[in-house]
Design a protein around this motif. Sequence first.
Motif, PDB file in Angstrom:
ATOM      1  N   GLN A   4       0.794  -0.948   0.076  1.00  0.00           N
ATOM      2  CA  GLN A   4       0.120   0.477   0.203  1.00  0.00           C
ATOM      3  C   GLN A   4       1.004   1.072   0.085  1.00  0.00           C
ATOM      4  OE1 GLN A   4      -2.422   0.099   3.316  1.00  0.00           O
ATOM      5  NE2 GLN A   4      -3.508   2.114   2.607  1.00  0.00           N
ATOM      6  N   ALA A   5       1.993   1.271   0.792  1.00  0.00           N
ATOM      7  CA  ALA A   5       2.971   2.484   0.713  1.00  0.00           C
ATOM      8  C   ALA A   5       4.326   2.592  -0.477  1.00  0.00           C
ATOM      9  CB  ALA A   5       3.759   2.135   1.795  1.00  0.00           C
ATOM     10  N   GLY A   6       3.479   1.668  -1.794  1.00  0.00           N
ATOM     11  CA  GLY A   6       4.262   1.425  -2.649  1.00  0.00           C
ATOM     12  C   GLY A   6       5.588   1.050  -1.927  1.00  0.00           C
ATOM     13  N   GLY A   7       6.272   0.606  -1.205  1.00  0.00           N
ATOM     14  CA  GLY A   7       7.748   0.131  -0.845  1.00  0.00           C
ATOM     15  C   GLY A   7       8.759   1.214  -0.395  1.00  0.00           C
ATOM     16  N   PHE A   8       9.667   0.615  -0.803  1.00  0.00           N
ATOM     17  CA  PHE A   8      11.331   1.299   0.209  1.00  0.00           C
ATOM     18  C   PHE A   8      11.439   2.060  -1.532  1.00  0.00           C
ATOM     19  CE2 PHE A   8      12.951  -1.639   3.036  1.00  0.00           C
ATOM     20  CZ  PHE A   8      12.502  -1.185   4.227  1.00  0.00           C
ATOM     21  N   GLU A   9      11.518   3.797  -1.349  1.00  0.00           N
ATOM     22  CA  GLU A   9      12.018   4.153  -2.025  1.00  0.00           C
ATOM     23  C   GLU A   9      13.709   3.890  -2.482  1.00  0.00           C
ATOM     24  OE1 GLU A   9      10.184   7.270  -3.417  1.00  0.00           O
ATOM     25  OE2 GLU A   9       9.182   6.034  -2.578  1.00  0.00           O
ATOM     26  N   PRO A  10      13.878   4.722  -3.673  1.00  0.00           N
ATOM     27  CA  PRO A  10      15.047   3.854  -4.289  1.00  0.00           C
ATOM     28  C   PRO A  10      16.491   4.933  -4.146  1.00  0.00           C
ATOM     29  CG  PRO A  10      13.568   4.833  -6.488  1.00  0.00           C
ATOM     30  CD  PRO A  10      12.748   5.037  -5.173  1.00  0.00           C
ATOM     31  N   THR A  11      16.451   4.770  -2.684  1.00  0.00           N
ATOM     32  CA  THR A  11      17.857   6.119  -2.193  1.00  0.00           C
ATOM     33  C   THR A  11      18.573   5.123  -1.242  1.00  0.00           C
ATOM     34  OG1 THR A  11      15.993   6.751  -0.129  1.00  0.00           O
ATOM     35  CG2 THR A  11      15.704   7.411  -1.943  1.00  0.00           C
ATOM     36  N   PRO A  12      20.006   6.054  -1.816  1.00  0.00           N
ATOM     37  CA  PRO A  12      21.098   5.367  -1.111  1.00  0.00           C
ATOM     38  C   PRO A  12      20.819   5.405   0.262  1.00  0.00           C
ATOM     39  CG  PRO A  12      21.958   7.345  -2.179  1.00  0.00           C
ATOM     40  CD  PRO A  12      19.847   7.114  -2.979  1.00  0.00           C
ATOM     41  N   CYS A  13      20.025   6.125   0.974  1.00  0.00           N
ATOM     42  CA  CYS A  13      20.160   6.052   2.333  1.00  0.00           C
ATOM     43  C   CYS A  13      18.745   6.640   2.514  1.00  0.00           C
ATOM     44  CB  CYS A  13      21.298   7.510   3.310  1.00  0.00           C
ATOM     45  SG  CYS A  13      20.995   9.025   2.188  1.00  0.00           S
ATOM     46  N   HIS A  14      18.136   6.237   4.211  1.00  0.00           N
ATOM     47  CA  HIS A  14      16.845   7.215   4.212  1.00  0.00           C
ATOM     48  C   HIS A  14      15.978   6.111   4.112  1.00  0.00           C
ATOM     49  CE1 HIS A  14      19.777  10.194   6.317  1.00  0.00           C
ATOM     50  NE2 HIS A  14      19.680  10.639   5.820  1.00  0.00           N
ATOM     51  N   GLU A  15      15.788   5.359   3.157  1.00  0.00           N
ATOM     52  CA  GLU A  15      15.741   4.705   3.235  1.00  0.00           C
ATOM     53  C   GLU A  15      13.883   4.441   3.700  1.00  0.00           C
ATOM     54  OE1 GLU A  15      17.453   1.725   4.922  1.00  0.00           O
ATOM     55  OE2 GLU A  15      17.980   3.307   3.236  1.00  0.00           O
ATOM     56  N   ASP A  16      14.544   3.482   4.854  1.00  0.00           N
ATOM     57  CA  ASP A  16      13.902   3.311   6.274  1.00  0.00           C
ATOM     58  C   ASP A  16      13.433   4.388   6.894  1.00  0.00           C
ATOM     59  OD1 ASP A  16      16.330   4.922   7.271  1.00  0.00           O
ATOM     60  OD2 ASP A  16      16.981   3.177   8.416  1.00  0.00           O
ATOM     61  N   VAL A  17      13.295   5.829   6.934  1.00  0.00           N
ATOM     62  CA  VAL A  17      12.425   6.829   7.422  1.00  0.00           C
ATOM     63  C   VAL A  17      11.827   7.462   6.584  1.00  0.00           C
ATOM     64  CG1 VAL A  17      12.985   9.722   8.326  1.00  0.00           C
ATOM     65  CG2 VAL A  17      14.425   8.084   9.050  1.00  0.00           C
ATOM     66  N   LEU A  18      11.599   7.085   5.458  1.00  0.00           N
ATOM     67  CA  LEU A  18      10.428   7.641   3.968  1.00  0.00           C
ATOM     68  C   LEU A  18       9.848   6.649   4.132  1.00  0.00           C
ATOM     69  CD1 LEU A  18      12.999   8.744   0.999  1.00  0.00           C
ATOM     70  CD2 LEU A  18      11.893   9.978   2.454  1.00  0.00           C
ATOM     71  N   LEU A  19       9.891   5.288   3.960  1.00  0.00           N
ATOM     72  CA  LEU A  19       8.945   4.265   4.503  1.00  0.00           C
ATOM     73  C   LEU A  19       7.723   4.434   5.548  1.00  0.00           C
ATOM     74  CD1 LEU A  19       7.633   1.074   3.151  1.00  0.00           C
ATOM     75  CD2 LEU A  19       9.418   0.496   4.978  1.00  0.00           C
ATOM     76  N   ILE A  20       8.581   4.572   6.734  1.00  0.00           N
ATOM     77  CA  ILE A  20       8.034   4.743   7.833  1.00  0.00           C
ATOM     78  C   ILE A  20       6.551   5.902   7.492  1.00  0.00           C
ATOM     79  CG2 ILE A  20       8.054   5.690  10.532  1.00  0.00           C
ATOM     80  CD1 ILE A  20       8.385   2.720   9.572  1.00  0.00           C
ATOM     81  N   GLN A  21       7.619   7.215   6.875  1.00  0.00           N
ATOM     82  CA  GLN A  21       6.261   8.218   7.316  1.00  0.00           C
ATOM     83  C   GLN A  21       5.074   7.526   6.088  1.00  0.00           C
ATOM     84  OE1 GLN A  21       9.300  10.906   5.307  1.00  0.00           O
ATOM     85  NE2 GLN A  21      10.121  11.503   7.334  1.00  0.00           N
ATOM     86  N   LYS A  22       5.809   6.938   5.436  1.00  0.00           N
ATOM     87  CA  LYS A  22       4.366   6.700   3.974  1.00  0.00           C
ATOM     88  C   LYS A  22       3.699   5.986   5.382  1.00  0.00           C
ATOM     89  CE  LYS A  22       6.908   4.731   0.487  1.00  0.00           C
ATOM     90  NZ  LYS A  22       7.627   4.802  -1.081  1.00  0.00           N
ATOM     91  N   PHE A  23       4.376   5.308   6.284  1.00  0.00           N
ATOM     92  CA  PHE A  23       2.734   3.635   6.097  1.00  0.00           C
ATOM     93  C   PHE A  23       2.200   5.132   7.898  1.00  0.00           C
ATOM     94  CE2 PHE A  23       6.265  -0.549   6.988  1.00  0.00           C
ATOM     95  CZ  PHE A  23       5.312   0.052   5.858  1.00  0.00           C
ATOM     96  N   ILE A  24       2.754   6.435   8.376  1.00  0.00           N
ATOM     97  CA  ILE A  24       2.147   7.105   9.305  1.00  0.00           C
ATOM     98  C   ILE A  24       0.747   7.576   8.231  1.00  0.00           C
ATOM     99  CG2 ILE A  24       2.409   8.957  10.919  1.00  0.00           C
ATOM    100  CD1 ILE A  24       5.465   8.395  11.248  1.00  0.00           C
ATOM    101  N   LYS A  25       1.613   8.268   6.825  1.00  0.00           N
ATOM    102  CA  LYS A  25       0.310   9.057   6.633  1.00  0.00           C
ATOM    103  C   LYS A  25      -0.850   7.949   5.880  1.00  0.00           C
ATOM    104  CE  LYS A  25       3.359  12.174   3.939  1.00  0.00           C
ATOM    105  NZ  LYS A  25       3.560  13.035   2.609  1.00  0.00           N
ATOM    106  N   TYR A  70      -1.210   6.341   8.167  1.00  0.00           N
ATOM    107  CA  TYR A  70      -2.767   5.755   9.813  1.00  0.00           C
ATOM    108  C   TYR A  70      -2.453   3.992   9.878  1.00  0.00           C
ATOM    109  CZ  TYR A  70      -4.587   9.946   8.673  1.00  0.00           C
ATOM    110  OH  TYR A  70      -5.455  10.891   8.200  1.00  0.00           O
ATOM    111  N   CYS A  71      -1.319   3.680   9.571  1.00  0.00           N
ATOM    112  CA  CYS A  71      -0.523   2.491   9.187  1.00  0.00           C
ATOM    113  C   CYS A  71      -0.249   2.686  11.402  1.00  0.00           C
ATOM    114  CB  CYS A  71       0.440   1.706   9.068  1.00  0.00           C
ATOM    115  SG  CYS A  71       0.476   1.188   7.463  1.00  0.00           S
ATOM    116  N   HIS A  72      -0.890   1.172  12.317  1.00  0.00           N
ATOM    117  CA  HIS A  72      -0.338   0.679  13.489  1.00  0.00           C
ATOM    118  C   HIS A  72       1.680   0.354  13.221  1.00  0.00           C
ATOM    119  CE1 HIS A  72      -0.025  -0.859  17.530  1.00  0.00           C
ATOM    120  NE2 HIS A  72      -0.663  -0.216  17.750  1.00  0.00           N
ATOM    121  N   ILE A  73       1.862   1.844  14.439  1.00  0.00           N
ATOM    122  CA  ILE A  73       3.250   1.609  14.495  1.00  0.00           C
ATOM    123  C   ILE A  73       3.845   1.357  16.198  1.00  0.00           C
ATOM    124  CG2 ILE A  73       5.660   2.017  13.992  1.00  0.00           C
ATOM    125  CD1 ILE A  73       4.555   4.361  11.434  1.00  0.00           C
ATOM    126  N   THR A  74       4.443   0.023  15.800  1.00  0.00           N
ATOM    127  CA  THR A  74       4.882  -0.366  17.588  1.00  0.00           C
ATOM    128  C   THR A  74       6.175   0.052  18.033  1.00  0.00           C
ATOM    129  OG1 THR A  74       3.178  -2.227  17.765  1.00  0.00           O
ATOM    130  CG2 THR A  74       5.191  -2.558  18.907  1.00  0.00           C
TER     131      THR A  74
END
Length: 214
Positions: free
Chosen positions: A159-180, A182-186
């Motif tokens: 649903q989020a479209g996956g990891f962005e094709p970036t050499p860094c911060h792909e993890d942060v960008l994914l979580i930002q998409k999850f938040i947008k 309204y995913c439940h994040i633990t």
Amino acid sequence: MKIGIVIPAHNEEQYLPTCLQSVQRAIQELRDYHVEVLVVLDSCMDQSRSIVQEYQVNWIECNYACVGKARDLGIRYLITQGVTWIACTDADSHVNPDWLVCQMQHQPTDAICGIVMLDDFSHLSMLKKQRYLSHYQDQMNHQHIHGANLSFTVDAYIQAGGFEPTPCHEDVLLIQKFIKQYCHITWSNLVRVTTSSRLIARAPQGLSHFLNEL
């Protein structure tokens, strides 16, 4: 639930054996779940492939030199194998024996952000060590995001479209998409990984960069 573990590796022969040993132990601690492990060998010029073959772990190769693209490639391969839960770590890290057990104890959830511990402080100055420890929150409901200790449902990832094709911060960008969406994040400090404190980075602006900037 079928679990897939994705481990991107770019010339990680020094750390890869310890990583794979820890993952295998974590799988042994888990009961009644099927687990698939996949190492994504990204532009490796060392003995990483031989090590993966020695440990009889599935692997695929690419030449992206980009951790975001490598993670996404591995995840999408595992999705074709029927996994429903993805657990990410890194080749220069080793997971706790209860890494997977704790992830299952947090269910149901859409994603889990675990914490990382540094493997060695001895080469860091006292000032760097103090600044790191004052910054890092080893507690539940922390707000740290690490690709070396990140897990989520396949549904949320697609649903989020996956990891962005970036050499860094792909993890942060994914979580930002999850938040947008309204995913439940633990945000858990029970799900733990130890990672390299090396100061020479594989990924620009990753943990090594952060340590150097302290």
